[in-house]
Design an enzyme around this catalytic site. Structure first.
Site, PDB file in Angstrom:
ATOM      1  N   HIS A   9      -7.139   3.876  -5.541  1.00  0.00           N
ATOM      2  CA  HIS A   9      -5.832   3.736  -4.741  1.00  0.00           C
ATOM      3  C   HIS A   9      -5.189   5.082  -4.928  1.00  0.00           C
ATOM      4  O   HIS A   9      -4.144   5.142  -5.516  1.00  0.00           O
ATOM      5  CB  HIS A   9      -5.032   2.440  -5.146  1.00  0.00           C
ATOM      6  CG  HIS A   9      -3.940   2.112  -4.388  1.00  0.00           C
ATOM      7  ND1 HIS A   9      -3.666   0.991  -4.380  1.00  0.00           N
ATOM      8  CD2 HIS A   9      -3.146   2.730  -3.304  1.00  0.00           C
ATOM      9  CE1 HIS A   9      -2.600   0.739  -3.239  1.00  0.00           C
ATOM     10  NE2 HIS A   9      -2.210   1.862  -2.849  1.00  0.00           N
ATOM     11  N   HIS A  11      -3.473   7.761  -1.738  1.00  0.00           N
ATOM     12  CA  HIS A  11      -3.356   8.346  -0.527  1.00  0.00           C
ATOM     13  C   HIS A  11      -3.260   9.907  -0.604  1.00  0.00           C
ATOM     14  O   HIS A  11      -2.257  10.289  -1.367  1.00  0.00           O
ATOM     15  CB  HIS A  11      -2.005   7.851   0.141  1.00  0.00           C
ATOM     16  CG  HIS A  11      -2.007   6.208   0.106  1.00  0.00           C
ATOM     17  ND1 HIS A  11      -2.570   5.523   1.197  1.00  0.00           N
ATOM     18  CD2 HIS A  11      -1.775   5.192  -0.570  1.00  0.00           C
ATOM     19  CE1 HIS A  11      -2.202   4.522   0.881  1.00  0.00           C
ATOM     20  NE2 HIS A  11      -1.830   4.059   0.057  1.00  0.00           N
ATOM     21  N   HIS A 189      -4.051  -3.098   1.804  1.00  0.00           N
ATOM     22  CA  HIS A 189      -3.006  -3.309   0.935  1.00  0.00           C
ATOM     23  C   HIS A 189      -2.605  -4.653   1.063  1.00  0.00           C
ATOM     24  O   HIS A 189      -2.080  -5.286   2.446  1.00  0.00           O
ATOM     25  CB  HIS A 189      -1.836  -2.336   1.417  1.00  0.00           C
ATOM     26  CG  HIS A 189      -1.954  -1.035   0.811  1.00  0.00           C
ATOM     27  ND1 HIS A 189      -3.171  -0.390   0.786  1.00  0.00           N
ATOM     28  CD2 HIS A 189      -1.282  -0.262   0.157  1.00  0.00           C
ATOM     29  CE1 HIS A 189      -2.970   0.848   0.489  1.00  0.00           C
ATOM     30  NE2 HIS A 189      -1.932   1.081   0.282  1.00  0.00           N
ATOM     31  N   GLU A 192       2.203  -6.575  -2.155  1.00  0.00           N
ATOM     32  CA  GLU A 192       3.140  -5.996  -2.899  1.00  0.00           C
ATOM     33  C   GLU A 192       4.443  -6.327  -2.556  1.00  0.00           C
ATOM     34  O   GLU A 192       5.191  -6.873  -3.521  1.00  0.00           O
ATOM     35  CB  GLU A 192       2.906  -4.323  -2.588  1.00  0.00           C
ATOM     36  CG  GLU A 192       3.823  -3.363  -3.300  1.00  0.00           C
ATOM     37  CD  GLU A 192       3.697  -1.888  -2.842  1.00  0.00           C
ATOM     38  OE1 GLU A 192       3.888  -1.008  -3.461  1.00  0.00           O
ATOM     39  OE2 GLU A 192       3.357  -1.722  -1.594  1.00  0.00           O
ATOM     40  N   ASP A 270      -1.564   5.716  -6.361  1.00  0.00           N
ATOM     41  CA  ASP A 270      -0.952   5.615  -5.155  1.00  0.00           C
ATOM     42  C   ASP A 270      -0.554   6.941  -4.524  1.00  0.00           C
ATOM     43  O   ASP A 270      -1.141   7.557  -3.728  1.00  0.00           O
ATOM     44  CB  ASP A 270       0.222   4.584  -5.131  1.00  0.00           C
ATOM     45  CG  ASP A 270       0.621   3.827  -3.938  1.00  0.00           C
ATOM     46  OD1 ASP A 270      -0.053   4.120  -2.831  1.00  0.00           O
ATOM     47  OD2 ASP A 270       1.470   2.961  -3.907  1.00  0.00           O
ATOM     48  N   ASP A 271       0.593   7.124  -4.576  1.00  0.00           N
ATOM     49  CA  ASP A 271       1.447   8.600  -3.994  1.00  0.00           C
ATOM     50  C   ASP A 271       1.935   9.213  -4.908  1.00  0.00           C
ATOM     51  O   ASP A 271       3.326   9.335  -4.881  1.00  0.00           O
ATOM     52  CB  ASP A 271       2.450   8.116  -2.932  1.00  0.00           C
ATOM     53  CG  ASP A 271       1.579   7.197  -1.715  1.00  0.00           C
ATOM     54  OD1 ASP A 271       1.087   7.961  -0.957  1.00  0.00           O
ATOM     55  OD2 ASP A 271       1.950   6.111  -1.592  1.00  0.00           O
TER      56      ASP A 271
END
Length: 327
Positions: A9, A11, A189, A192, A270-271
């Site tokens: 996961h 990005h 996704h 969340e 994630d980011d």
């Protein structure tokens, strides 16, 4: 040496560090609404998912030519290699770029220049997952999927990201059906900011094989039992959950409970440029906050490879590395 792991996961646009953003802005003649790297760092204080997305999409404007995407991916691979990542399944958001006039080919060719030889150069096998922006229309997603058809040899799966609330998975049923016809695998996704019901909908309507985030599944015991029974992986991102105010602090994170219930949870970043840490920092932080045991850490590492889309011989090789690791 960090534990061998897969990151599932991630990005790639979310790895755009401030220093690289400013360098690309200067090279490409793009304007950033910040006077300095420090000022941009201070902007990474988010109230919710949307406040993050506003900045995220603003900064993508510096990514304009193939070289930019190549440098972005290579910078991630360097960091990931040092963190013990052996396999990475990398999300990219083509709609965020084509909407600015950047051709799809520019995006994927730029990324592919870094990824096609990643195992030899960085010791990391990689796969690309093309994500659709769920706050855009299903028609837009279908158009992007059509544009991707000449490049399907480089793409393993489709995904669904961006603003979750108000954009249920079923909105993209036709898109995912077409992706399956094209031989692509599927993730999304869900759970969340959105409810646990979005997770069930992603499984039943989109027929995904893996849920990205999924932390709200604990609100539905029957869904938890199903996920455990069917061994559906969840790609959890602890720092992201805290920075986006989904969870107040790491000590409140449900990851340990998820593992103890038998859910196939993994830890990811994630980011990471926006949320304060790459995958090893996420692991270290959540281990300290939840007092995870060596067995928990071993399970997380094994889960990461078992949940991946790699072939069985490669999976067995990586699992062997985990079994040989001293936790």
């Amino acid at each position: 040496m960090p534990v061998p792991k897969a990151e599932l996961h991630l990005h790639i646009e979310g790895t755009l560090e401030p220093e690289l953003a400013f360098a690309l802005a200067e090279r490409n003649g793009a304007e950033l609404p910040f006077a300095s790297v420090d000022e941009l760092h201070h902007a990474y204080k988010f109230e919710d998912l949307q406040s993050f997305l506003d900045l995220y999409y603003r900064l993508t404007d510096v990514l304009r030519v193939e070289r930019d995407f190549t440098e972005l991916a290579e910078a991630y691979l360097v960091r990931a290699s040092a963190a013990g990542v052996r396999h990475a399944e990398i999300f990219f958001d083509p709609q965020a770029h084509t909407a600015r006039g950047v051709p799809f080919a520019t995006v994927i060719d730029g990324l592919w220049a870094a990824l096609r030889d990643s195992e030899r150069r960085y010791g990391i096998t990689t796969k690309l997952i093309m994500c659709f922006l769920r706050d855009l229309s299903a028609e837009s997603a279908l158009e992007m999927l059509s544009a991707a058809e000449p490049y399907l040899d480089r793409i393993v799966a489709v995904g669904l990201d961006s603003a979750e609330v108000g954009h249920p998975p079923a909105k993209f049923a036709a898109v995912y059906a077409r992706a399956r016809e094209l031989g692509l695998r599927a993730v999304a996704h869900a759970g969340e900011e959105g409810p646990a019901s979005y997770v069930a909908e992603a499984l039943d309507v989109l027929r995904v094989e893996r849920i990205d985030h999924g932390i709200r599944v604990l609100e539905d015991p029957e869904l938890v039992a199903r996920l455990v029974r069917e061994r559906i992986p969840l790609t959890v991102c602890p720092f992201s959950n805290v920075r986006l105010r989904v969870i107040d602090k790491l000590a409140d994170h449900p990851l340990r409970k998820m593992l103890d219930l038998g859910l196939v949870a993994t830890v990811n970043s994630d980011d990471p440029a926006y949320f304060g840490g790459y995958v090893q920092e996420n692991l270290d932080g959540i281990q300290d906050a939840l007092n995870l045991t060596a067995d928990h850490l071993r399970t997380l590492a094994r889960n990461s490879f078992e949940a991946s889309f790699i072939d069985e011989p490669t999976r067995a090789r990586y699992l062997g590395e985990v079994d040989a690791y001293h936790f």
